[in-house]
Motif scaffolding. Structure first.
Motif, mmCIF file in Angstrom:
data_model
loop_
_atom_site.group_PDB
_atom_site.id
_atom_site.type_symbol
_atom_site.label_atom_id
_atom_site.label_comp_id
_atom_site.label_asym_id
_atom_site.label_seq_id
_atom_site.Cartn_x
_atom_site.Cartn_y
_atom_site.Cartn_z
ATOM 1 N N MET A 1 0.856 -1.180 0.000
ATOM 2 C CA MET A 1 0.000 0.000 0.000
ATOM 3 C C MET A 1 0.892 1.230 0.000
ATOM 4 N N SER A 2 0.630 2.171 -0.897
ATOM 5 C CA SER A 2 1.523 3.298 -1.108
ATOM 6 C C SER A 2 1.093 4.566 -0.389
ATOM 7 N N GLY A 3 -0.042 4.576 0.288
ATOM 8 C CA GLY A 3 -0.432 5.730 1.061
ATOM 9 C C GLY A 3 -1.532 6.542 0.414
ATOM 10 N N GLY B 1 1.106 7.991 5.136
ATOM 11 C CA GLY B 1 1.301 6.554 5.089
ATOM 12 C C GLY B 1 0.391 5.846 6.079
ATOM 13 N N PRO B 2 0.394 4.518 6.074
ATOM 14 C CA PRO B 2 -0.459 3.747 6.996
ATOM 15 C C PRO B 2 -0.233 4.155 8.445
ATOM 16 N N GLY B 3 -1.334 4.404 9.157
ATOM 17 C CA GLY B 3 -1.261 4.798 10.547
ATOM 18 C C GLY B 3 -1.148 6.286 10.768
ATOM 19 N N THR C 1 -5.299 3.607 6.767
ATOM 20 C CA THR C 1 -5.060 2.224 7.172
ATOM 21 C C THR C 1 -4.271 1.530 6.067
ATOM 22 N N ASP C 2 -4.157 0.214 6.165
ATOM 23 C CA ASP C 2 -3.372 -0.519 5.175
ATOM 24 C C ASP C 2 -4.000 -0.500 3.790
ATOM 25 N N ASP C 3 -5.347 -0.507 3.701
ATOM 26 C CA ASP C 3 -5.966 -0.645 2.386
ATOM 27 C C ASP C 3 -7.107 0.337 2.124
ATOM 28 N N TRP D 1 -8.901 4.530 3.644
ATOM 29 C CA TRP D 1 -8.767 5.637 4.600
ATOM 30 C C TRP D 1 -10.105 5.901 5.266
ATOM 31 N N PRO E 1 -5.527 4.826 -0.865
ATOM 32 C CA PRO E 1 -4.456 3.837 -0.960
ATOM 33 C C PRO E 1 -4.613 3.007 -2.219
#
Length: 266
Positions: free
Chosen positions: A1-3, A30-32, A65-67, A69, A127
């Motif tokens: 995942m690129s953000g 980015g994630p988080g 998140t990873d996949d 928002w 993402p």
């Protein structure tokens, strides 16, 4: 995942915007990571400052998140809209005090109500959406893979990519890559691109390069030439078959002023 990329266009802060701070703002998360938006204050810092009196000091936040928002609405009175500019009018409403509403759109426009004639809005590129390899659909989960370059062929950024590649696909030669104004002109006849601007095309090209295809526009030997990024996009897309002749059908008919699409883009 690129953000996630969050973009507030120039002059989009609201009716009370300070011209000294009216430049466009682009945030990369980015994630988080979290970006807060609102009017802000010395005691309430925000990453995306909006300047309409109807917008709270801390109006909301975007969390990656990873996949996907999520959008949190800190307002006690106003709902926010998240629109899909590339869909058929799809949108979701985030009510007051809603925490962590997941947003499914790959490209979204967040709209906040204001006291002026126009709402305040900013754009969010989601993402990188992943797609299963169609060759293994139906097999056990352990054997499934995802595509290296996840592209949505219904999205405007893909139309921009096809327009970039069109001259070389038609002529099979090393012709010049279209400029941003040429892409705007080439896509003007498309029903979904009548209002497409040069700034929007540039944003789509940046999104393709930095998020989708993961290139930086500094190919060895080309330095920081302005068109280096576009050339790298086209080169990668054609080498890996991300854009093929069949995709040219997505473009509007070429105008008579430039002959074939390839010649018009030169």
């Amino acid at each position: 995942m690129s953000g996630v990329v969050v973009h507030l266009p120039r002059g989009g802060r609201g009716t009370d915007g300070d011209e000294r701070c009216a430049d466009a703002v682009t945030l990369r998360l980015g994630p988080g990571e979290v970006a807060r938006f609102g009017r802000g204050s010395p005691d309430t810092p925000v990453e995306l400052r909006l300047s309409d009196a109807a917008i709270s000091r801390l109006a909301g936040e975007i969390r990656v998140t990873d996949d996907h928002w999520q959008l949190t609405n800190h307002s006690g009175t106003h709902s926010y809209l998240v629109e899909n500019p590339e869909g058929a009018g799809e949108y979701l409403r985030v009510p007051p005090r809603r925490v962590g509403a997941p947003v499914p759109f790959e490209f979204a426009r967040v709209v906040l109500p204001t006291r002026g004639e126009l709402p305040v809005a900013f754009q969010v590129f989601a993402p990188d959406h992943l797609y299963l390899d169609p060759g293994v659909m139906g097999g056990p989960w352990g054997s499934r893979t995802v595509t290296a370059y996840s592209l949505d062929e219904t999205a405007t950024y893909f139309l921009v990519l096809v327009a970039l590649c069109e001259p070389r696909l038609r002529d099979q030669s090393r012709v010049a890559v279209p400029t941003t104004p040429q892409i705007v002109d080439r896509l003007r006849g498309h029903a979904g691109c009548a209002a497409l601007t040069a700034r929007a095309v540039s944003s789509h090209i940046d999104y393709l390069a930095e998020e989708k295809l993961r290139i930086d526009g500094r190919e060895p030997g080309k330095g920081d030439r302005r068109n280096g990024k576009r050339e790298e996009i086209v080169g990668l897309a054609l080498r890996f078959g991300l854009v093929q002749e069949e995709h040219l059908a997505l473009l509007p008919p070429a105008t008579g002023t430039g002959g074939r699409g390839g010649n018009a883009a030169r």
